[in-house]
Scaffold this active site. Sequence first.
Site, PDB file in Angstrom:
ATOM      1  CE  LYS A  13      -1.810  -0.625   4.030  1.00  0.00           C
ATOM      2  NZ  LYS A  13      -1.174  -1.848   4.488  1.00  0.00           N
ATOM      3  NE  ARG A  88      -4.051  -0.576  12.368  1.00  0.00           N
ATOM      4  CZ  ARG A  88      -2.956  -0.773  11.652  1.00  0.00           C
ATOM      5  NH1 ARG A  88      -2.381   0.242  11.043  1.00  0.00           N
ATOM      6  NH2 ARG A  88      -2.431  -1.956  11.533  1.00  0.00           N
ATOM      7  NE  ARG A 127      10.095  -5.632   6.581  1.00  0.00           N
ATOM      8  CZ  ARG A 127       9.481  -4.573   7.064  1.00  0.00           C
ATOM      9  NH1 ARG A 127       9.093  -3.614   6.260  1.00  0.00           N
ATOM     10  NH2 ARG A 127       9.242  -4.468   8.345  1.00  0.00           N
ATOM     11  NE  ARG A 160      11.090  -5.417  11.712  1.00  0.00           N
ATOM     12  CZ  ARG A 160       9.902  -4.847  11.822  1.00  0.00           C
ATOM     13  NH1 ARG A 160       9.772  -3.756  12.524  1.00  0.00           N
ATOM     14  NH2 ARG A 160       8.837  -5.338  11.221  1.00  0.00           N
ATOM     15  NE  ARG A 171       3.894  -7.996  11.503  1.00  0.00           N
ATOM     16  CZ  ARG A 171       4.806  -7.621  10.597  1.00  0.00           C
ATOM     17  NH1 ARG A 171       5.894  -8.349  10.413  1.00  0.00           N
ATOM     18  NH2 ARG A 171       4.649  -6.537   9.876  1.00  0.00           N
TER      19      ARG A 171
END
Length: 219
Positions: A13, A88, A127, A160, A171
């Site tokens: 996004k 949200r 990532r 991470r 998540r």
Amino acid sequence: MRMIFLGPPGAGKGTQAVKLASKYGIAHISTGDMLRYHVKNGTDLGEKAKAYMDSGRLVPDDLIIEMVKERLEEEDAKRGFILDGFPRTVNQAEALEVLLKSKDITLDAVVLFDVDEETLVRRLSGRRICPNCNAIYNVHNSDYPEDGRCKRCGNGLIQRDDDRPEVVRRRLKVYEEETAPLLDYYRNKGSLISVDASSESDAVLYAIVSLYGGKDDSN
Ligand SMILES: [Zn+2]
């Protein structure tokens, strides 16, 4: 162009919002950026938000809405805007609707970035970040440094904890549960449009621009 972008983490996004904002000279409004701006500049809203953040609490909706309201009054936002990852919740969506109505603003679309879970897990778990300068890389990108060291500062890159595959799946599940009512809200209003965002090409961009139709007011 006045749109809301919704979608899971890793759906792209933000990337598309940045491209479109620069293409049309409109505002890219992300709550994360707004919060950082207000806190960094010590505005009234920033001070209030900081008190919540410092004590580990969520910044309340009315503060965020107040920030969105101010942001919408800036020049670029008068030409158009993309709300990135906001609202949200249904509460935020309702507050936003009141705000937009008070300003006589109509949305062109609420765009849902649709990406299947496996693609998201692959993207997010690829990532790597530089713990020294916060540069972000992805092992699936062609420009990923072969030696696994940051191109800017030479530090070793790390994954991470949040980006480990099992955490990513969790998540995404949380996201899905939390967002389902919001998607229903916009679906019931008939303003929700899905775009296939599983490819990282500019196809997503064209799909969104075409939603916007022939209404080219880039002047
Ligand atoms: Zn670095």
